[in-house]
Scaffold this motif. Structure first.
Motif, PDB file in Angstrom:
ATOM      1  N   PRO A  83       6.955 -16.723 -52.037  1.00 34.34           N
ATOM      2  CA  PRO A  83       6.735 -16.896 -53.535  1.00 34.34           C
ATOM      3  C   PRO A  83       7.561 -16.346 -54.549  1.00 34.34           C
ATOM      4  O   PRO A  83       7.764 -16.772 -55.574  1.00 34.34           O
ATOM      5  CB  PRO A  83       5.367 -16.598 -53.584  1.00 34.34           C
ATOM      6  CG  PRO A  83       5.053 -15.468 -52.601  1.00 34.34           C
ATOM      7  CD  PRO A  83       5.783 -15.923 -51.531  1.00 34.34           C
ATOM      8  N   CYS A  84       8.196 -15.198 -54.383  1.00 34.36           N
ATOM      9  CA  CYS A  84       9.087 -14.601 -55.257  1.00 34.36           C
ATOM     10  C   CYS A  84      10.713 -14.811 -55.003  1.00 34.36           C
ATOM     11  O   CYS A  84      11.469 -13.765 -55.450  1.00 34.36           O
ATOM     12  CB  CYS A  84       9.059 -13.053 -55.348  1.00 34.36           C
ATOM     13  SG  CYS A  84       8.761 -12.227 -54.076  1.00 34.36           S
ATOM     14  N   ALA A  85      11.045 -15.897 -54.344  1.00 34.77           N
ATOM     15  CA  ALA A  85      12.474 -16.002 -53.981  1.00 34.77           C
ATOM     16  C   ALA A  85      13.405 -15.846 -55.084  1.00 34.77           C
ATOM     17  O   ALA A  85      12.825 -16.636 -56.094  1.00 34.77           O
ATOM     18  CB  ALA A  85      12.395 -17.545 -53.134  1.00 34.77           C
ATOM     19  N   GLY A  86      14.301 -15.509 -55.075  1.00 32.48           N
ATOM     20  CA  GLY A  86      15.324 -15.127 -56.053  1.00 32.48           C
ATOM     21  C   GLY A  86      15.238 -13.850 -56.845  1.00 32.48           C
ATOM     22  O   GLY A  86      15.946 -13.578 -57.944  1.00 32.48           O
ATOM     23  N   GLN A  87      13.825 -13.387 -56.828  1.00 31.48           N
ATOM     24  CA  GLN A  87      13.581 -12.061 -57.355  1.00 31.48           C
ATOM     25  C   GLN A  87      14.056 -10.982 -56.570  1.00 31.48           C
ATOM     26  O   GLN A  87      14.406 -11.438 -55.407  1.00 31.48           O
ATOM     27  CB  GLN A  87      12.111 -12.068 -57.869  1.00 31.48           C
ATOM     28  CG  GLN A  87      11.600 -12.978 -59.027  1.00 31.48           C
ATOM     29  CD  GLN A  87      10.122 -12.864 -59.215  1.00 31.48           C
ATOM     30  OE1 GLN A  87       9.358 -13.235 -58.525  1.00 31.48           O
ATOM     31  NE2 GLN A  87       9.858 -12.449 -60.388  1.00 31.48           N
ATOM     32  N   SER A  88      14.143  -9.760 -57.181  1.00 34.61           N
ATOM     33  CA  SER A  88      14.367  -8.613 -56.177  1.00 34.61           C
ATOM     34  C   SER A  88      13.571  -7.215 -56.544  1.00 34.61           C
ATOM     35  O   SER A  88      12.829  -7.386 -57.612  1.00 34.61           O
ATOM     36  CB  SER A  88      15.830  -8.157 -56.603  1.00 34.61           C
ATOM     37  OG  SER A  88      16.669  -9.117 -56.375  1.00 34.61           O
ATOM     38  N   LEU A  89      13.330  -6.532 -55.612  1.00 33.82           N
ATOM     39  CA  LEU A  89      12.660  -5.119 -55.456  1.00 33.82           C
ATOM     40  C   LEU A  89      13.524  -4.555 -56.534  1.00 33.82           C
ATOM     41  O   LEU A  89      14.679  -4.832 -56.663  1.00 33.82           O
ATOM     42  CB  LEU A  89      12.904  -4.693 -54.019  1.00 33.82           C
ATOM     43  CG  LEU A  89      11.996  -5.176 -53.197  1.00 33.82           C
ATOM     44  CD1 LEU A  89      12.078  -4.777 -51.874  1.00 33.82           C
ATOM     45  CD2 LEU A  89      10.541  -5.338 -53.614  1.00 33.82           C
ATOM     46  N   THR A  90      12.925  -3.295 -56.897  1.00 30.10           N
ATOM     47  CA  THR A  90      13.735  -2.408 -58.051  1.00 30.10           C
ATOM     48  C   THR A  90      14.261  -1.144 -57.124  1.00 30.10           C
ATOM     49  O   THR A  90      13.755  -0.666 -56.266  1.00 30.10           O
ATOM     50  CB  THR A  90      12.786  -1.923 -58.834  1.00 30.10           C
ATOM     51  OG1 THR A  90      12.135  -3.091 -59.545  1.00 30.10           O
ATOM     52  CG2 THR A  90      13.347  -0.883 -59.938  1.00 30.10           C
ATOM     53  N   ARG A  91      15.571  -1.434 -57.171  1.00 23.62           N
ATOM     54  CA  ARG A  91      16.603  -0.409 -56.417  1.00 23.62           C
ATOM     55  C   ARG A  91      16.387   0.911 -56.941  1.00 23.62           C
ATOM     56  O   ARG A  91      16.220   1.170 -58.203  1.00 23.62           O
ATOM     57  CB  ARG A  91      17.626  -0.857 -56.244  1.00 23.62           C
ATOM     58  CG  ARG A  91      18.492   0.141 -55.132  1.00 23.62           C
ATOM     59  CD  ARG A  91      19.675  -0.664 -54.413  1.00 23.62           C
ATOM     60  NE  ARG A  91      20.301   0.039 -53.368  1.00 23.62           N
ATOM     61  CZ  ARG A  91      21.356  -0.235 -53.004  1.00 23.62           C
ATOM     62  NH1 ARG A  91      21.750  -1.413 -53.095  1.00 23.62           N
ATOM     63  NH2 ARG A  91      21.772   0.684 -51.889  1.00 23.62           N
ATOM     64  N   VAL A  92      16.423   1.954 -56.297  1.00 26.14           N
ATOM     65  CA  VAL A  92      16.263   3.582 -56.828  1.00 26.14           C
ATOM     66  C   VAL A  92      17.736   4.022 -56.228  1.00 26.14           C
ATOM     67  O   VAL A  92      18.107   3.889 -55.120  1.00 26.14           O
ATOM     68  CB  VAL A  92      15.153   4.332 -56.210  1.00 26.14           C
ATOM     69  CG1 VAL A  92      15.242   5.792 -56.722  1.00 26.14           C
ATOM     70  CG2 VAL A  92      13.942   3.635 -56.777  1.00 26.14           C
TER      71      VAL A  92
END
Length: 105
Positions: A83-92
């Motif tokens: 459902p969040c295709a195209g979004q991303s995790l927040t990288r550190v």
């Protein structure tokens, strides 16, 4: 930079969760390279792990959200299915040296 863990504490093709300064994070090692993300799904805002330290799909090739099965690329956190295709995790930002794995928060 803050020390997350020693290098030996994160085996290749594995993941591990952490809490550092009140921030929930997880790290994945793939092909000897380390990737660190904030432990928060962009779809629901929940933690991703199935059980403690389990952030990867059964093949250990993608990060998988336990809540709705979204799949994310290990290398850049992009959601490629769900459902969040195209979004991303927040990288550190992270680096590794002889002492361990370091992150910038």
């Amino acid at each position: 930079m803050k020390l997350l863990c020693t290098g030996i504490e994160l085996a290749d093709a594995s993941s591990r969760g952490f809490e550092l300064d009140g921030q929930k994070l997880f790290a994945v090692r793939r092909d000897s390279k380390v990737y660190v993300y904030i432990n928060r799904c962009p779809h629901r805002g929940v933690g991703l792990e199935w059980t403690p330290d389990q952030f990867l799909d059964p093949s250990n090739s993608l990060i998988q959200c336990a809540t709705h099965g979204a799949l994310f690329l290990i290398e850049d956190g992009e959601c490629v299915a769900g459902p969040c295709a195209g979004q991303s995790l927040t990288r550190v930002d992270c680096r590794e040296d002889a002492q361990g794995i370091w992150v910038s928060l």
